[in-house]
Scaffold this active site. Structure first.
Site, PDB file in Angstrom:
ATOM      1  N   HIS A 125       0.816  -1.216   0.010  1.00 21.01           N
ATOM      2  CA  HIS A 125       0.165  -0.186  -0.017  1.00 21.01           C
ATOM      3  C   HIS A 125       0.811   1.284  -0.133  1.00 21.01           C
ATOM      4  O   HIS A 125       0.378   2.486  -0.287  1.00 21.01           O
ATOM      5  CB  HIS A 125      -0.972   0.008   1.169  1.00 21.01           C
ATOM      6  CG  HIS A 125      -2.254   0.571   1.041  1.00 21.01           C
ATOM      7  ND1 HIS A 125      -2.528   1.719   0.160  1.00 21.01           N
ATOM      8  CD2 HIS A 125      -3.519   0.354   1.422  1.00 21.01           C
ATOM      9  CE1 HIS A 125      -3.885   1.965   0.111  1.00 21.01           C
ATOM     10  NE2 HIS A 125      -4.535   1.144   0.818  1.00 21.01           N
TER      11      HIS A 125
ATOM     12  N   TYR B 178     -13.709   5.389  10.135  1.00 21.08           N
ATOM     13  CA  TYR B 178     -12.891   5.935   8.945  1.00 21.08           C
ATOM     14  C   TYR B 178     -13.457   5.403   7.544  1.00 21.08           C
ATOM     15  O   TYR B 178     -13.665   4.114   7.624  1.00 21.08           O
ATOM     16  CB  TYR B 178     -11.557   5.527   9.253  1.00 21.08           C
ATOM     17  CG  TYR B 178     -10.619   5.647   8.127  1.00 21.08           C
ATOM     18  CD1 TYR B 178      -9.624   6.685   8.355  1.00 21.08           C
ATOM     19  CD2 TYR B 178     -10.429   5.128   6.892  1.00 21.08           C
ATOM     20  CE1 TYR B 178      -8.823   6.859   7.313  1.00 21.08           C
ATOM     21  CE2 TYR B 178      -9.624   5.300   5.982  1.00 21.08           C
ATOM     22  CZ  TYR B 178      -8.838   6.359   6.288  1.00 21.08           C
ATOM     23  OH  TYR B 178      -7.745   6.598   5.239  1.00 21.08           O
TER      24      TYR B 178
ATOM     25  N   THR C 167      -5.144  10.356  -0.220  1.00 19.90           N
ATOM     26  CA  THR C 167      -6.662  10.160   0.283  1.00 19.90           C
ATOM     27  C   THR C 167      -6.963  11.306   1.442  1.00 19.90           C
ATOM     28  O   THR C 167      -5.990  11.984   2.000  1.00 19.90           O
ATOM     29  CB  THR C 167      -7.076   8.767   1.010  1.00 19.90           C
ATOM     30  OG1 THR C 167      -5.972   8.659   1.971  1.00 19.90           O
ATOM     31  CG2 THR C 167      -6.672   7.639  -0.140  1.00 19.90           C
TER      32      THR C 167
END
Length: 670
Positions: free
Chosen positions: A383, A497, A510
């Site tokens: 990621h 979240y 993001t």
């Protein structure tokens, strides 16, 4: 999983369902994208875009830094449902002190730094640093998966055939991207004007420095593609204290793993062309026929270790004479994992694709394509280098190509080539310390994954179509169901979240949507605790209020107007300058709102059957979900501190109640 101008576009230009439309826009690009009618695809490329791939990159708008007073206001609004009056009063005072003191100074310095670094965004470097400095294992803590839908033609789900087709399509994607022929990522508000050959022929001649503005004039909004170059030939390299990202686009070989063994062979020839599909088929057949017993010390499991531990063992590997082999692993296009297991249901698929047994993955590669014995496929990705937009585009293109234009089939004969010479089986030199390190890594891995439980539901009494008819945001209703479900199970509202892409801005990453609000709290309490004290009309009004507020939060986050990244960047700045941690960040309420018990992410795509990830905290849930036309799916994980099965029962009951009220029927007291 967004949007803008030389200064950000006013939110009034964007419909309430912005995020849903943007998300569906880029995941559906492969379904409705128009390419040049004159120059079609050939054996080397997926297509030939009229507009160069990176044509818009130079002129993308910059990610805005919110006003400090807006950030504090949004932060306090998100804290309100999580705190009692006394706690909130204390947090409010600390927030305002920060706003008028240290925070003001940090904000001004952040703005000044941003003005001096116009080539990037204010969040890009801190966000990379956050990921690469984390010392936890990438498995469960960071890496997610997205599984492919089956090929509609059952015979093409054969492991050998599907692996060959996917690798060929992946190489064609890579070549199309690197040749600048991949269609740019663009969100079209009016595709009849902007997604046409005539507009593309015009915009390609507009200089890159102003091309974004040309697209904007016809309501088209290009998205950032800066992360795409890390898709191929990339690996996260473990280093003490902070890892590094490595990319070598000269690599022509594929890394293949099977039963813990590592193999490499070229899938691109010396002229830069795709190796003949029948040859690739032959090489895979050779690997699948290898009867060598599984290694006692499977090296791949080291990539699941604590990053400092793995960094030390990698140095030991290099000192033991494995440098050339590690170089082949690191520079491979990507990793293809051929698994021995036959996966029979979504739960088995989720466990296998999210973590597997630890031995048949190289978790540090930018992505692994995993294929089970019975042809189930998924992408598991690291990621730190990107946020999934590039991975999803890649997955959509590969699925479209392999299902519509497969290069090999059940009748394809493997090429008459010497696969034994073409395929190299990588053999590592392992001393006692390395053997012990591998054994310990496997023990740690097994211990960690044994704690994870995954369960899923499909709610089939309604979906996107019914919600839109009632002018309700599908995403807002799904998020409300999670709030109601948690309240029903545990009697409280907790930090939640939801990720939102800011890819409409240069080097955007993001922003966080905070779905837990005073509106969801009020609505959840009415539905769960006092249904008999509210009329159907009152409950419908509460649903409408939740939908509208969630729409507002989504628009703000997509426009770079959340509060999480701004506060994060100021904290990062204070730390980098050696400034004492401001009291705002020492507040237990700040720690609590960042202890995301409900971590959620949504995904719907014609290529993807389900996605998943682990909870981000030990007492949390990892909630992957999708709102489809007439059903809602949830794929949820938890550790022993939470009961995922009960949670999903509560979510299902909440969805039943919501749709009952939407249909104008009264709720029965539970």
């Amino acid at each position: 999983m967004a949007y803008f101008v030389s200064k950000p576009i006013h939110s009034t230009l964007w419909p309430l369902s912005l995020r849903a439309k943007v998300t569906s826009a880029w995941i559906m690009l492969t379904a409705d994208r128009r390419y040049s009618s004159a120059a079609g695809s050939d054996s080397e490329y997926l297509h030939r875009s009229i507009v160069p791939t990176m044509h818009y990159q130079k002129s993308l708008p910059r990610l805005p830094i919110p006003k400090l007073e807006d950030t504090i206001r949004r932060y306090l609004a998100a804290q309100r449902p999580l705190l009692n009056n006394e706690q909130y009063s204390n947090t409010e005072k600390l927030a305002h002190d920060f706003q008028n003191g240290t925070g003001k100074e940090l904000h001004e310095e952040l703005v000044a730094q941003d003005k001096n670094n116009k080539h990037t965004s204010y969040i890009s470097a801190p966000w990379f640093d956050m990921y690469l400095s984390a010392r936890e294992s990438v498995v469960l803590n960071f890496n997610p998966f997205m599984s492919f839908n089956p090929d509609p033609k059952p015979e093409y789900n054969d492991q050998l055939i599907r692996a060959t087709n996917m690798v060929c399509s992946a190489v064609r994607f890579m070549k199309t991207l690197r040749a600048g022929l991949l269609e740019p990522e663009v969100f079209h508000l009016n595709p009849a004007k902007s997604n046409t050959d005539s507009f593309k022929k015009f915009i390609r001649w507009v200089p890159s420095s102003i091309s974004w503005f040309g697209a904007y004039m016809v309501n088209a909004y290009p998205l950032d593609m800066s992360q795409y170059f890390r898709l191929f030939n990339s690996t996260r390299i473990p280093k003490t204290k902070r890892d590094e990202l490595f990319t070598d686009d000269k690599g022509r070989h594929l890394l293949v793993m099977r039963r813990g063994h590592l193999y490499v062979f070229d899938v691109v020839d010396r002229d830069g062309n795709l190796v003949r599909p029948a040859e690739i088929l032959s090489h895979f057949k050779y690997i699948l026929a290898d009867t060598t017993p599984a290694p006692k010390f499977p090296l791949g499991v080291l990539t699941s270790e604590n990053r400092d531990v793995w960094a030390g063992l990698r140095e030991e590997l290099l000192e033991a004479g494995n440098g050339e082999i590690l170089g082949l692993v690191d520079s491979a296009l990507f990793c293809l994992c051929l698994d021995e297991e036959k996966l029979l249901n979504h739960i088995q698929i989720s466990h296998n694709m999210l973590h597997g047994d630890g031995c048949n993955r190289w978790y540090d590669k930018s992505f692994n394509i995993i294929l089970s014995k019975n042809g189930h496929a998924a992408i598991h990705f690291e990621h730190s280098w990107g946020d999934g937009v590039a991975v999803l585009r890649f997955q959509n293109e590969v699925f479209k190509e392999t299902t519509e234009k497969p290069l090999v089939g059940p009748d394809t004969q493997p090429a008459a080539v010497d696969s034994a010479s073409a395929v190299r089986h990588l053999e590592f030199k392992l001393n006692t310390e390395l053997q012990q390190g591998i054994s310990k890594a496997k023990q740690n891995f097994d211990k960690d994954v044994s704690k994870l439980t995954i369960d899923a539901i499909q709610f089939k009494q309604g979906g996107k179509e019914q919600l839109k008819k009632k002018k309700l945001s599908p995403d807002a209703i799904a998020q409300l169901a999670f709030q109601m479900g948690f309240l029903r199970q545990y009697g409280q509202t907790v930090a939640t979240y939801e990720s939102c892409s800011t890819a409409a801005f240069k080097h955007g990453r993001t922003e966080t949507i905070r779905p837990a609000s005073i509106h969801t709290q009020c609505c959840a309490e009415a539905f769960v605790q006092k249904p008999d004290k509210h009329s159907v009309e009152q409950l419908q009004g509460l649903l409408d209020a939740c939908s509208k507020y969630h729409g507002q939060l989504t628009r703000e986050a997509a426009m770079g107007q959340g509060f999480d990244r701004h506060l994060f960047a100021m904290r990062y700045l204070a730390n980098s300058k050696g400034i004492a941690l401001p009291t705002l960040y020492q507040d237990p309420a700040y720690g609590a709102i960042n202890h995301n018990v409900l971590s959620t992410s949504t995904l719907t795509s014609p290529a993807v059957s389900l996605g998943g990830f682990a909870p981000v905290v030990p007492d949390g849930f990892g909630v992957g979900y999708g709102v489809h036309d007439d059903w809602i799916g949830c794929n949820v994980s938890s550790y022993p501190a939470r009961n995922v099965h009960e949670f999903l029962q509560c979510v299902h009951k909440s969805l039943e109640d919501i749709f009952t009220v939407i249909e104008g029927k009264p709720l029965k007291s539970s």
